[in-house]
Motif scaffolding. Structure first.
Motif, PDB file in Angstrom:
ATOM      1  N   PHE A 256       0.835  -1.199   0.000  1.00  0.00           N
ATOM      2  CA  PHE A 256       0.000   0.000   0.000  1.00  0.00           C
ATOM      3  C   PHE A 256       0.873   1.253   0.000  1.00  0.00           C
ATOM      4  O   PHE A 256       0.616   2.215  -0.738  1.00  0.00           O
ATOM      5  CB  PHE A 256      -0.927   0.016   1.215  1.00  0.00           C
ATOM      6  N   ALA A 257       1.906   1.255   0.841  1.00  0.00           N
ATOM      7  CA  ALA A 257       2.784   2.417   0.948  1.00  0.00           C
ATOM      8  C   ALA A 257       3.581   2.633  -0.336  1.00  0.00           C
ATOM      9  O   ALA A 257       3.829   3.779  -0.736  1.00  0.00           O
ATOM     10  CB  ALA A 257       3.731   2.247   2.139  1.00  0.00           C
ATOM     11  N   MET A 258       3.990   1.550  -0.975  1.00  0.00           N
ATOM     12  CA  MET A 258       4.721   1.677  -2.237  1.00  0.00           C
ATOM     13  C   MET A 258       3.847   2.369  -3.279  1.00  0.00           C
ATOM     14  O   MET A 258       4.318   3.275  -3.991  1.00  0.00           O
ATOM     15  CB  MET A 258       5.172   0.313  -2.747  1.00  0.00           C
ATOM     16  N   GLY A 259       2.585   1.970  -3.363  1.00  0.00           N
ATOM     17  CA  GLY A 259       1.674   2.619  -4.297  1.00  0.00           C
ATOM     18  C   GLY A 259       1.518   4.100  -4.008  1.00  0.00           C
ATOM     19  O   GLY A 259       1.532   4.933  -4.919  1.00  0.00           O
ATOM     20  N   ALA A 260       1.396   4.433  -2.713  1.00  0.00           N
ATOM     21  CA  ALA A 260       1.249   5.839  -2.336  1.00  0.00           C
ATOM     22  C   ALA A 260       2.518   6.621  -2.649  1.00  0.00           C
ATOM     23  O   ALA A 260       2.459   7.745  -3.161  1.00  0.00           O
ATOM     24  CB  ALA A 260       0.916   5.941  -0.841  1.00  0.00           C
ATOM     25  N   GLY A 261       3.681   6.047  -2.355  1.00  0.00           N
ATOM     26  CA  GLY A 261       4.945   6.733  -2.602  1.00  0.00           C
ATOM     27  C   GLY A 261       5.172   7.003  -4.071  1.00  0.00           C
ATOM     28  O   GLY A 261       5.637   8.082  -4.458  1.00  0.00           O
ATOM     29  N   GLY A 270      12.933   7.443  -0.874  1.00  0.00           N
ATOM     30  CA  GLY A 270      11.726   7.885  -0.186  1.00  0.00           C
ATOM     31  C   GLY A 270      10.622   6.844  -0.249  1.00  0.00           C
ATOM     32  O   GLY A 270       9.913   6.607   0.738  1.00  0.00           O
ATOM     33  N   VAL A 271      10.457   6.208  -1.411  1.00  0.00           N
ATOM     34  CA  VAL A 271       9.458   5.133  -1.538  1.00  0.00           C
ATOM     35  C   VAL A 271       9.801   3.994  -0.580  1.00  0.00           C
ATOM     36  O   VAL A 271       8.934   3.465   0.112  1.00  0.00           O
ATOM     37  CB  VAL A 271       9.393   4.620  -2.990  1.00  0.00           C
ATOM     38  N   ALA A 272      11.082   3.619  -0.526  1.00  0.00           N
ATOM     39  CA  ALA A 272      11.499   2.535   0.363  1.00  0.00           C
ATOM     40  C   ALA A 272      11.221   2.887   1.821  1.00  0.00           C
ATOM     41  O   ALA A 272      10.738   2.044   2.594  1.00  0.00           O
ATOM     42  CB  ALA A 272      12.988   2.249   0.170  1.00  0.00           C
ATOM     43  N   LEU A 273      11.491   4.132   2.206  1.00  0.00           N
ATOM     44  CA  LEU A 273      11.290   4.526   3.601  1.00  0.00           C
ATOM     45  C   LEU A 273       9.806   4.609   3.935  1.00  0.00           C
ATOM     46  O   LEU A 273       9.396   4.254   5.050  1.00  0.00           O
ATOM     47  CB  LEU A 273      11.974   5.865   3.861  1.00  0.00           C
ATOM     48  N   LEU A 274       8.979   5.056   2.992  1.00  0.00           N
ATOM     49  CA  LEU A 274       7.538   5.053   3.226  1.00  0.00           C
ATOM     50  C   LEU A 274       7.023   3.618   3.334  1.00  0.00           C
ATOM     51  O   LEU A 274       6.113   3.329   4.128  1.00  0.00           O
ATOM     52  CB  LEU A 274       6.807   5.803   2.112  1.00  0.00           C
ATOM     53  N   MET A 275       7.602   2.705   2.551  1.00  0.00           N
ATOM     54  CA  MET A 275       7.235   1.294   2.664  1.00  0.00           C
ATOM     55  C   MET A 275       7.574   0.755   4.054  1.00  0.00           C
ATOM     56  O   MET A 275       6.804  -0.008   4.640  1.00  0.00           O
ATOM     57  CB  MET A 275       7.958   0.472   1.596  1.00  0.00           C
ATOM     58  N   VAL A 276       8.713   1.166   4.583  1.00  0.00           N
ATOM     59  CA  VAL A 276       9.084   0.745   5.935  1.00  0.00           C
ATOM     60  C   VAL A 276       8.082   1.264   6.949  1.00  0.00           C
ATOM     61  O   VAL A 276       7.680   0.546   7.876  1.00  0.00           O
ATOM     62  CB  VAL A 276      10.505   1.231   6.270  1.00  0.00           C
ATOM     63  N   LEU A 277       7.641   2.513   6.789  1.00  0.00           N
ATOM     64  CA  LEU A 277       6.637   3.056   7.697  1.00  0.00           C
ATOM     65  C   LEU A 277       5.328   2.274   7.588  1.00  0.00           C
ATOM     66  O   LEU A 277       4.665   2.007   8.600  1.00  0.00           O
ATOM     67  CB  LEU A 277       6.395   4.534   7.383  1.00  0.00           C
ATOM     68  N   GLY A 278       4.943   1.920   6.363  1.00  0.00           N
ATOM     69  CA  GLY A 278       3.717   1.145   6.188  1.00  0.00           C
ATOM     70  C   GLY A 278       3.828  -0.273   6.710  1.00  0.00           C
ATOM     71  O   GLY A 278       2.830  -0.887   7.088  1.00  0.00           O
TER      72      GLY A 278
END
Length: 331
Positions: A256-261, A270-278
């Motif tokens: 889900f976070a990858m799609g949003a990023g 940034g996409v990778a770090l948002l994925m970690v948050l998700g």
């Protein structure tokens, strides 16, 4: 696949993760290894202060942009959506009561700042930069998941008990969440870093830059011991379905976070770090809030899932997998 294996090997062999494994293995074997609570809390505050300050400095260098606003909105939406998905899955793979399922789901919508810090270091080792304002996104993602979980927990109840009233416990919950030490330090240091700018970072660099990795190693040694104790004490409550949930739910949140990023145009890092948050699961802010809001929920369930199963998985193989997936998707 080779990229994921290489990143996983590199991550596992990094000093912070090796110290976590040492603490985890020692605790599983029966060692009484532990840091005094005051020392562990001090290390935690230091890590949040350092990462928050550096994030604020990065934002000061970049300036306030539409990208920041979009990232904050994306983080809030993820924090509200992921608990709904987690709750739906838990009700189908386990026989948990509604209260316990909602409490566990809240942990997966919120975030683990230690996982965030470890991922930041892994990205630097991989030579990937990321947007500094993602620190602010991490802070935003603490609260919506808790509010969604409260709705899920109380939606199945009837009657007009105190939990259904708008005041009282709910007001206390919001105070607990917003004044939680992790939120205060992270947001406060982010603002200070933004106001101080690069000059401020240069002034206190010897304090928050040079010792950072050593402090992270010591903190993860203690966190490994805590996770090992959680596994030993809470394992009897874990069904096969719950164990699989703890191992696989992070990847659902990461997708889900990858799609949003990708949608808001974040960099690969940034996409990778948002994925970690998700993908990460809270074990500090959410348990503190749930002690007030859902005292009947069992910590032996939600803490064993978040700290005993998901946290070790993320720290060893999850972070490299998210970085590799981000590189494939955004590359």
């Amino acid at each position: 696949m080779d990229a994921i294996v290489q990143l996983a090997a590199s991550n596992i062999l990094s000093p912070p993760v090796l110290f976590f494994i040492l603490g985890f293995a020692g605790s599983i074997a029966g060692s009484q290894l532990t840091l005094p609570e005051a020392v562990a809390k001090t290390l935690s505050i230091y890590l949040m202060l350092a990462i928050g300050f550096k994030g604020g400095v990065a934002l000061a260098a970049e300036g306030l942009t539409l990208a920041l606003v979009l990232a904050l909105v994306a983080g809030a939406c993820l924090s509200a959506l992921i608990p709904l998905v987690a709750f739906f899955i838990l009700q189908r793979v386990s026989k948990l009561p509604r209260i316990d399922a909602a409490a566990a789901a809240a942990h997966y919508g919120s975030i683990s700042i230690v996982t965030f810090v470890a991922a930041s270091e892994a990205l630097r080792l991989a030579g990937l930069s990321f947007e500094g304002y993602l620190v602010a996104v991490a802070a935003v993602m603490e609260t919506p998941a808790i509010l969604v979980a409260l709705y899920l927990a109380h939606a199945g109840r009837s009657g007009s008990g105190s939990a259904s009233k708008p005041g009282g416990r709910q007001e206390g919950l919001m105070t607990e969440v917003m004044l939680n030490s992790s939120v205060v330090v992270l947001v406060g240091s982010f603002v200070i870093g933004f106001l101080a700018g690069p000059k401020g970072l240069a002034d206190i660099g010897p304090f928050i830059v040079d010792p950072f990795k050593g402090v992270l190693c010591l903190f993860l040694l203690d966190m490994g011991a805590v996770a090992g104790r959680g596994i030993r004490s809470g394992w009897k409550h874990m069904s096969p379905g719950l164990v699989l949930f703890g191992l696989l739910m992070p990847y659902v949140g990461a997708v889900f976070a990858m799609g949003a990023g990708l949608a808001i145009g974040l960099s690969t890092g940034g996409v990778a770090l948002l994925m970690v948050l998700g993908a990460s699961a809270s074990y500090i802010a959410v348990p503190a809030a749930l002690r007030l809001a859902l005292p009947e929920a069992r910590p032996s369930i939600y803490l064993t899932l978040s700290l005993g199963i998901t946290f070790p998985m993320n720290l060893t193989i999850g972070i490299p997998a998210y970085i590799a997936l981000a590189q494939m998707a955004a590359g």
